[in-house]
Design a protein around this motif. Structure first.
Motif, mmCIF file in Angstrom:
data_model
loop_
_atom_site.group_PDB
_atom_site.id
_atom_site.type_symbol
_atom_site.label_atom_id
_atom_site.label_comp_id
_atom_site.label_asym_id
_atom_site.label_seq_id
_atom_site.Cartn_x
_atom_site.Cartn_y
_atom_site.Cartn_z
ATOM 1 N N ALA A 63 25.021 18.415 3.278
ATOM 2 C CA ALA A 63 23.992 17.448 3.648
ATOM 3 C C ALA A 63 23.156 17.881 4.849
ATOM 4 C CB ALA A 63 24.627 16.086 3.928
ATOM 5 N N ILE A 64 23.758 18.555 5.810
ATOM 6 C CA ILE A 64 23.016 18.897 7.032
ATOM 7 C C ILE A 64 21.789 19.773 6.746
ATOM 8 C CG2 ILE A 64 23.135 20.196 9.201
ATOM 9 C CD1 ILE A 64 25.918 19.051 9.629
ATOM 10 N N PRO A 65 21.911 20.878 5.990
ATOM 11 C CA PRO A 65 20.700 21.638 5.669
ATOM 12 C C PRO A 65 19.690 20.822 4.863
ATOM 13 C CG PRO A 65 22.657 22.953 5.220
ATOM 14 C CD PRO A 65 23.113 21.555 5.468
ATOM 15 N N LEU A 66 20.203 19.908 4.043
ATOM 16 C CA LEU A 66 19.324 19.064 3.234
ATOM 17 C C LEU A 66 18.547 18.094 4.120
ATOM 18 C CD1 LEU A 66 18.814 18.970 0.205
ATOM 19 C CD2 LEU A 66 20.536 17.172 0.022
ATOM 20 N N ILE A 67 19.226 17.538 5.128
ATOM 21 C CA ILE A 67 18.547 16.654 6.075
ATOM 22 C C ILE A 67 17.460 17.414 6.826
ATOM 23 C CG2 ILE A 67 18.842 15.384 8.244
ATOM 24 C CD1 ILE A 67 21.636 14.568 7.232
ATOM 25 N N VAL A 119 13.684 9.076 9.272
ATOM 26 C CA VAL A 119 14.950 8.379 9.064
ATOM 27 C C VAL A 119 15.279 8.343 7.571
ATOM 28 C CG1 VAL A 119 16.255 6.271 9.487
ATOM 29 C CG2 VAL A 119 14.457 6.957 11.086
ATOM 30 N N TYR A 120 14.270 8.010 6.773
ATOM 31 C CA TYR A 120 14.499 7.895 5.334
ATOM 32 C C TYR A 120 14.919 9.221 4.710
ATOM 33 C CZ TYR A 120 13.800 7.332 0.373
ATOM 34 O OH TYR A 120 13.993 7.337 -0.985
ATOM 35 N N THR A 121 14.230 10.299 5.087
ATOM 36 C CA THR A 121 14.546 11.579 4.460
ATOM 37 C C THR A 121 15.948 12.047 4.848
ATOM 38 O OG1 THR A 121 13.585 13.741 3.927
ATOM 39 C CG2 THR A 121 13.692 13.179 6.239
ATOM 40 N N VAL A 147 25.971 7.761 5.279
ATOM 41 C CA VAL A 147 24.584 7.280 5.282
ATOM 42 C C VAL A 147 24.427 6.069 6.196
ATOM 43 C CG1 VAL A 147 24.558 5.585 3.375
ATOM 44 C CG2 VAL A 147 22.592 7.070 3.744
ATOM 45 N N ALA A 148 25.472 5.250 6.309
ATOM 46 C CA ALA A 148 25.399 4.105 7.213
ATOM 47 C C ALA A 148 25.292 4.576 8.664
ATOM 48 C CB ALA A 148 26.621 3.211 7.034
ATOM 49 N N VAL A 149 26.100 5.568 9.024
ATOM 50 C CA VAL A 149 26.054 6.109 10.384
ATOM 51 C C VAL A 149 24.688 6.741 10.665
ATOM 52 C CG1 VAL A 149 26.995 7.879 11.919
ATOM 53 C CG2 VAL A 149 28.544 6.471 10.550
ATOM 54 N N VAL A 150 24.183 7.529 9.710
ATOM 55 C CA VAL A 150 22.879 8.179 9.871
ATOM 56 C C VAL A 150 21.775 7.136 10.021
ATOM 57 C CG1 VAL A 150 21.135 9.600 8.719
ATOM 58 C CG2 VAL A 150 23.531 10.308 8.689
ATOM 59 N N GLY A 151 21.786 6.121 9.152
ATOM 60 C CA GLY A 151 20.735 5.101 9.174
ATOM 61 C C GLY A 151 20.741 4.271 10.443
ATOM 62 N N GLY A 178 19.507 3.182 2.778
ATOM 63 C CA GLY A 178 20.311 4.372 2.533
ATOM 64 C C GLY A 178 21.524 4.082 1.661
ATOM 65 N N MET A 179 22.208 2.990 1.924
ATOM 66 C CA MET A 179 23.380 2.622 1.122
ATOM 67 C C MET A 179 22.970 2.295 -0.312
ATOM 68 S SD MET A 179 25.518 0.414 3.965
ATOM 69 C CE MET A 179 27.069 0.433 3.060
ATOM 70 N N MET A 180 21.838 1.639 -0.458
ATOM 71 C CA MET A 180 21.308 1.340 -1.788
ATOM 72 C C MET A 180 21.072 2.633 -2.568
ATOM 73 S SD MET A 180 17.652 -0.496 -2.698
ATOM 74 C CE MET A 180 16.701 0.939 -2.128
ATOM 75 N N ASP A 181 20.458 3.622 -1.934
ATOM 76 C CA ASP A 181 20.134 4.876 -2.611
ATOM 77 C C ASP A 181 21.378 5.696 -2.945
ATOM 78 O OD1 ASP A 181 17.454 4.335 -2.622
ATOM 79 O OD2 ASP A 181 16.963 5.587 -0.899
ATOM 80 N N VAL A 182 22.377 5.703 -2.063
ATOM 81 C CA VAL A 182 23.613 6.444 -2.338
ATOM 82 C C VAL A 182 24.306 5.889 -3.582
ATOM 83 C CG1 VAL A 182 25.980 6.788 -1.514
ATOM 84 C CG2 VAL A 182 24.053 7.347 -0.036
ATOM 85 N N LEU A 183 24.325 4.580 -3.719
ATOM 86 C CA LEU A 183 24.906 3.965 -4.921
ATOM 87 C C LEU A 183 24.140 4.397 -6.169
ATOM 88 C CD1 LEU A 183 25.588 0.460 -3.390
ATOM 89 C CD2 LEU A 183 27.336 1.873 -4.510
ATOM 90 N N VAL A 184 22.820 4.475 -6.062
ATOM 91 C CA VAL A 184 22.010 4.958 -7.186
ATOM 92 C C VAL A 184 22.359 6.398 -7.521
ATOM 93 C CG1 VAL A 184 19.669 5.533 -7.927
ATOM 94 C CG2 VAL A 184 20.088 3.383 -6.745
#
Length: 453
Positions: free
Chosen positions: A22-26, A286-288, A324-328, A371-377
């Motif tokens: 995830a880190i390189p992706l962020i 934040v979103y990305t 994602v909760a911590v990041v958001g 973020g939590m909504m998108d992770v579930l998706v």
């Protein structure tokens, strides 16, 4: 021996792998956003608030037009991940070459779409006359770079599916530096305004696309690109569409609500438009960062489903929700607390900063819900179900906002009543996605075909 950038997501400690993925992706997402941020900062500082509003007013419309094809790249990600997890080289190769073919064709189509529809769509959004011509010019030039934009995004999706998030980061870093340099050159030295930042963006997108194509051509693993093999494999196109089109349609229709919100913001005038543009750009970082966790859940779930490592799938979701909760909360809260400073980067106008803060105070504070909504998706799509999360998202996060705009916002025509629709829709939609995941997980584990939706 060449260094391998691929990752086996089906073995080893999940938390460590998820973080490393995830880190390189962020960072990649942040760099990609810097393309647009550099445009906005440069025009805001050196070409005035009208140019700033013009560039910003196109973002939701551009997203509306390109999201359908970006969704198809999600289908390529899921499909390649499944085949890679199953160690099926032939199908990985056919999917890759079908994806690159789709990217090239869709990019060419989007050139004509952007050039022909820029003015009528911007007029339909109620873009003010004093920024309309500048917005049309920016959008038409921007869309000339669509083939490179599409090839990069499809190529990056293919690399992500096998665990490679580092090389796209390196490529975007190089392209981002070029973008900033050309922005400064075209706007400050040559006084080209919005045209200059659009041309700089095209150049940077072309560089990132060339680099990702070269990396695929030189690959010694399953993801080896050979131009003579680039063609549409019907079964792979169909499967990519079955998984990706619902995601793309969701993104496209979802942005209709954002276009309506942008149109509502336009009704408050160019100062509020500029403040909204600046705040929206800050929120984008934040979103990305959160969206990277969505892509992580998608890739890890897909590869583990292909390898039939079903016992890891629930753990992937729980870890990604926590991350994602911590990041958001961290980034969203930080963006709000540092709002004055951050908005001051985009504009020195006190009214613009005040308008931007009114948005940050509502959206950023609750952004972790999105973020939590998108992770579930991502997890549901990784299981192979794409239509269900599309329907839920369209009803919960799109239709609800449209109804809100035409009812509550019309009754109370304030920025607060407009922006509060975001967290309410995120919360309700996330709860519904959680129920859907629990309903389909056992059914998905029992499926043996990777293209069930």
């Amino acid at each position: 021996m060449k260094r391998s950038y691929e990752m086996n997501m089906c073995k080893g400690p999940l938390f460590r792998q998820i973080i490393l993925f995830a880190i390189p992706l962020i960072l990649s997402g942040i760099l990609q956003l810097l393309f647009n941020a550099a445009d906005i900062i440069v025009v805001g500082r050196f070409s005035g608030s009208h140019a700033l509003a013009a560039v910003g007013s196109t973002s939701s419309l551009i997203n509306l037009l390109v999201n359908l094809f970006i969704g198809i790249s999600v289908g390529a990600n899921v499909l390649i991940g499944r085949y890679y997890g199953a160690n099926d080289r032939k199908n990985v190769e056919e999917t890759l070459h079908s994806a690159i073919f789709t990217a090239a064709v869709s990019g060419i189509v989007m050139i004509f779409v952007g050039i022909l529809l820029a003015r009528p769509l911007l007029e339909l959004m109620g873009t003010p006359d004093n920024v309309l011509d500048l917005a049309v010019l920016y959008m038409r030039i921007y869309f000339i770079g669509m083939p490179a934009f599409m090839i990069y995004n499809f190529g990056a999706a293919a690399l992500r599916s096998v665990g490679d998030t580092k090389r796209p980061l390196y490529f975007l870093l190089a392209a981002g530096i070029v973008n900033v340099l050309f922005n400064l050159l075209f706007v400050i030295v040559f006084h080209m305004g919005v045209a200059g930042v659009a041309i700089a963006t095209i150049i940077s997108q072309a560089i990132s696309a060339v680099l990702i194509v070269l990396s695929l051509q030189q690959s010694e693993g399953m993801l080896r690109l050979e131009w003579k093999k680039v063609r549409p494999h019907r079964d792979k196109i169909v499967q990519m569409m079955r998984i990706g089109l619902p995601a793309g349609l969701q993104g496209t229709i979802f942005n209709i609500s954002n276009v309506l919100i942008q149109s509502s913001v336009n009704s408050f005038g160019s100062i509020v438009m500029a403040g909204n543009t600046s705040a929206n750009n800050i929120e984008g970082f934040v979103y990305t960062s959160m969206n990277a966790i969505y892509q992580t859940s998608l890739s890890f779930t897909s590869q583990n489903m292909g390898a039939k490592q079903y016992h890891r799938v629930d753990r992937i979701l729980l870890i990604c929700l926590g991350v994602v909760a911590v990041v958001g909360i961290t980034l969203g809260g930080g963006a709000y607390l540092c709002g004055d400073l951050l908005l001051g980067i985009y504009s020195s106008d006190a009214q613009v900063i005040a308008a931007g803060l009114s948005r940050l105070s509502i959206v950023c504070a609750s952004y972790f819900l999105c973020g939590m909504m998108d992770v579930l998706v991502g997890s549901i799509r990784g299981l192979g179900y794409s239509i269900m999360p599309m329907i839920v998202s369209l009803i919960g996060a799109c239709l609800l906002r449209v109804i809100w705009i035409f009812t509550i916002f019309q009754a109370e025509h304030t920025l607060f009543s407009l922006y509060i629709s975001y967290p309410i829709s995120w919360l309700l939609t996330a709860m519904t996605h959680g129920i859907c995941y629990m309903a389909v997980r056992k059914k998905a584990f029992g499926k043996q075909s990777e293209n069930q939706i």
